[in-house]
Design a protein around this motif. Sequence first.
Motif, PDB file in Angstrom:
ATOM      1  N   ARG A 107       0.869  -1.178   0.000  1.00 31.08           N
ATOM      2  CA  ARG A 107       0.000   0.000   0.000  1.00 31.08           C
ATOM      3  C   ARG A 107       0.902   1.223   0.000  1.00 31.08           C
ATOM      4  O   ARG A 107       1.642   1.450   0.953  1.00 31.08           O
ATOM      5  CB  ARG A 107      -0.900   0.049   1.239  1.00 31.08           C
ATOM      6  CG  ARG A 107      -2.149  -0.726   1.161  1.00 31.08           C
ATOM      7  CD  ARG A 107      -3.231  -0.255   2.133  1.00 31.08           C
ATOM      8  NE  ARG A 107      -2.778   0.059   3.468  1.00 31.08           N
ATOM      9  CZ  ARG A 107      -3.569   0.536   4.433  1.00 31.08           C
ATOM     10  NH1 ARG A 107      -4.852   0.741   4.191  1.00 31.08           N
ATOM     11  NH2 ARG A 107      -3.091   0.791   5.629  1.00 31.08           N
TER      12      ARG A 107
ATOM     13  N   TYR B  59       0.074  11.537  -7.802  1.00 31.23           N
ATOM     14  CA  TYR B  59      -0.515  10.249  -8.213  1.00 31.23           C
ATOM     15  C   TYR B  59       0.443   9.405  -9.059  1.00 31.23           C
ATOM     16  O   TYR B  59       0.008   8.579  -9.860  1.00 31.23           O
ATOM     17  CB  TYR B  59      -1.823  10.468  -8.985  1.00 31.23           C
ATOM     18  CG  TYR B  59      -2.890  11.183  -8.213  1.00 31.23           C
ATOM     19  CD1 TYR B  59      -3.755  10.490  -7.368  1.00 31.23           C
ATOM     20  CD2 TYR B  59      -3.042  12.569  -8.301  1.00 31.23           C
ATOM     21  CE1 TYR B  59      -4.751  11.155  -6.648  1.00 31.23           C
ATOM     22  CE2 TYR B  59      -4.025  13.240  -7.589  1.00 31.23           C
ATOM     23  CZ  TYR B  59      -4.870  12.526  -6.758  1.00 31.23           C
ATOM     24  OH  TYR B  59      -5.832  13.179  -6.043  1.00 31.23           O
TER      25      TYR B  59
ATOM     26  N   LEU C  95      -0.022   5.627  -9.322  1.00 30.09           N
ATOM     27  CA  LEU C  95      -1.035   5.139 -10.259  1.00 30.09           C
ATOM     28  C   LEU C  95      -0.455   4.980 -11.659  1.00 30.09           C
ATOM     29  O   LEU C  95      -0.924   4.149 -12.443  1.00 30.09           O
ATOM     30  CB  LEU C  95      -2.230   6.086 -10.287  1.00 30.09           C
ATOM     31  CG  LEU C  95      -3.100   6.102  -9.026  1.00 30.09           C
ATOM     32  CD1 LEU C  95      -4.222   7.123  -9.171  1.00 30.09           C
ATOM     33  CD2 LEU C  95      -3.671   4.723  -8.735  1.00 30.09           C
TER      34      LEU C  95
ATOM     35  N   ALA D 279      -2.670   2.153  -4.194  1.00 30.36           N
ATOM     36  CA  ALA D 279      -2.185   3.521  -4.057  1.00 30.36           C
ATOM     37  C   ALA D 279      -3.217   4.441  -3.420  1.00 30.36           C
ATOM     38  O   ALA D 279      -4.416   4.337  -3.671  1.00 30.36           O
ATOM     39  CB  ALA D 279      -1.783   4.068  -5.419  1.00 30.36           C
ATOM     40  N   ALA D 280      -2.695   5.385  -2.610  1.00 28.64           N
ATOM     41  CA  ALA D 280      -3.532   6.416  -1.997  1.00 28.64           C
ATOM     42  C   ALA D 280      -3.432   7.740  -2.723  1.00 28.64           C
ATOM     43  O   ALA D 280      -4.296   8.613  -2.542  1.00 28.64           O
ATOM     44  CB  ALA D 280      -3.127   6.618  -0.535  1.00 28.64           C
ATOM     45  N   GLY D 281      -2.374   7.943  -3.528  1.00 29.28           N
ATOM     46  CA  GLY D 281      -2.137   9.258  -4.097  1.00 29.28           C
ATOM     47  C   GLY D 281      -1.646  10.221  -3.030  1.00 29.28           C
ATOM     48  O   GLY D 281      -1.256   9.819  -1.929  1.00 29.28           O
TER      49      GLY D 281
ATOM     50  N   ARG E 278      -9.861  11.203  -5.665  1.00 25.82           N
ATOM     51  CA  ARG E 278      -9.014  10.014  -5.549  1.00 25.82           C
ATOM     52  C   ARG E 278      -9.757   8.760  -6.004  1.00 25.82           C
ATOM     53  O   ARG E 278      -9.173   7.877  -6.640  1.00 25.82           O
ATOM     54  CB  ARG E 278      -8.487   9.902  -4.115  1.00 25.82           C
ATOM     55  CG  ARG E 278      -7.346  10.884  -3.856  1.00 25.82           C
ATOM     56  CD  ARG E 278      -7.234  11.324  -2.397  1.00 25.82           C
ATOM     57  NE  ARG E 278      -6.111  12.261  -2.252  1.00 25.82           N
ATOM     58  CZ  ARG E 278      -6.156  13.541  -2.613  1.00 25.82           C
ATOM     59  NH1 ARG E 278      -7.265  14.045  -3.151  1.00 25.82           N
ATOM     60  NH2 ARG E 278      -5.095  14.319  -2.445  1.00 25.82           N
TER      61      ARG E 278
ATOM     62  N   ARG F 114      -9.833   8.760  -9.816  1.00 25.06           N
ATOM     63  CA  ARG F 114      -8.529   8.467 -10.420  1.00 25.06           C
ATOM     64  C   ARG F 114      -8.143   6.988 -10.291  1.00 25.06           C
ATOM     65  O   ARG F 114      -7.204   6.532 -10.933  1.00 25.06           O
ATOM     66  CB  ARG F 114      -7.443   9.331  -9.788  1.00 25.06           C
ATOM     67  CG  ARG F 114      -7.468  10.790 -10.228  1.00 25.06           C
ATOM     68  CD  ARG F 114      -6.400  11.572  -9.483  1.00 25.06           C
ATOM     69  NE  ARG F 114      -6.292  12.953  -9.910  1.00 25.06           N
ATOM     70  CZ  ARG F 114      -5.454  13.418 -10.844  1.00 25.06           C
ATOM     71  NH1 ARG F 114      -4.664  12.561 -11.488  1.00 25.06           N
ATOM     72  NH2 ARG F 114      -5.401  14.695 -11.142  1.00 25.06           N
TER      73      ARG F 114
ATOM     74  N   CYS G 270      -7.640   5.386  -7.046  1.00 25.60           N
ATOM     75  CA  CYS G 270      -6.934   5.054  -5.807  1.00 25.60           C
ATOM     76  C   CYS G 270      -7.661   3.924  -5.080  1.00 25.60           C
ATOM     77  O   CYS G 270      -8.889   3.793  -5.158  1.00 25.60           O
ATOM     78  CB  CYS G 270      -6.833   6.277  -4.900  1.00 25.60           C
ATOM     79  SG  CYS G 270      -5.732   7.561  -5.536  1.00 25.60           S
TER      80      CYS G 270
END
Length: 392
Positions: free
Chosen positions: A110, A117, A120, A138-140, A170, A173, A175
């Motif tokens: 994670r 980002y 990503l 991913a969290a960005g 997010r 995108r 996330c």
Amino acid sequence: MEKYMNSFAVHAGSFFDGFVPSGPVTVYVRGTRIVRVDRTGALPADGTQVIDLGPHACLIPGLIDTHVHLAFDAGPDPVTSLAATGDADLLAQMRAAALTALHAGITTIRDLGDRDYLSLTLVEEWAEHPERGPEILAAGPPLTTPRGHCHFLGGEVEDTKALRAAVRERHARGCAVIKIMASGGRMTPESVPPHASQYGLEDLRTVVDEAHRLGLPVAAHAHGIQAIRDALEAGVDSLEHVSFLTADGMNADPALMQAIVDSNTFASVMAGVEPSVPIDQARYEVIMNVYGTLQKMGAKVVIGSDAGVAPPKPHDVLPHGVVDLVRAGVAPVDALISATSLAARLCRVEGRKGRVTAGADADLLAVNGDPLKDPGALLDVLAVFRVGTRVR
């Protein structure tokens, strides 16, 4: 790198399936998935190609690190380094960091804070070639207050409307998790101190409510006691670091620890340091003992190493975290569960990751020795498979 693109079997002298240990095993792989697990360890009689790792090998699921930062270089000043690095070079650095993790047997990560980002971008790059790195969740850029902790990653946001919009962005995108800085942090001198809160309870509730409405979990960076308490009450899915900091140092409040145990929230603890790098050993042992106590009390403890943030935290540090949890009094089997099946449950990849069973991704780690007896065996890697491709 050896590739076995069709069908093959992996044989090892011992086995941990993500939940329990057992004796010899033969695991059958077809394409990217595990199709059968033979716990007798019998070798196939039908001509299936066999990768025999030997009687001293232990086969386990690929490890899962629930908290890393691919964009940080694990150097003495990762923030300055990041600021001086353009996107193209930073992506190359992130690819190398991810490969370092993969070669240590960490097949899922994670990423809880990148710039713009970029994680990503790697997710998209590897969609057709997942063997090139660990699976990235991913969290960005993490949500943070103006000039707050890690504001330089691009996630500054305040007020209810803006927080909801940031969560929606997010999600749109792609996330896999929302990261929010509930407290300050050491890497950002201009933020509030690590023990102090950045967001209050209502802001945290806003983020949790919007994220959960969209089907996303929330990870809260929470060093301070009030930040831990508020994040827990808001219903975050994981408390990152859980340091129980006050202005005077650590204060592992028993009532708050019990509240964590009684909740549905995971404690993602920053266990694991590179032994060759000097640290404040006394302070580290204090916090590891707190983590060990949390686990023994019944908390859902997983290992989020915080890889990348400093020299003691290279991107392959997670196995040291398993070793250190055991040193803190956690049973080896529970420490391994923390880094495999329990971590998969937090990351919402349960059944597909963190276990060795028919239907799961063929993410496998083989080590020399029995990590159920000596967790240090995790550092002696014999083979790593990522979705059915041998990468080490």
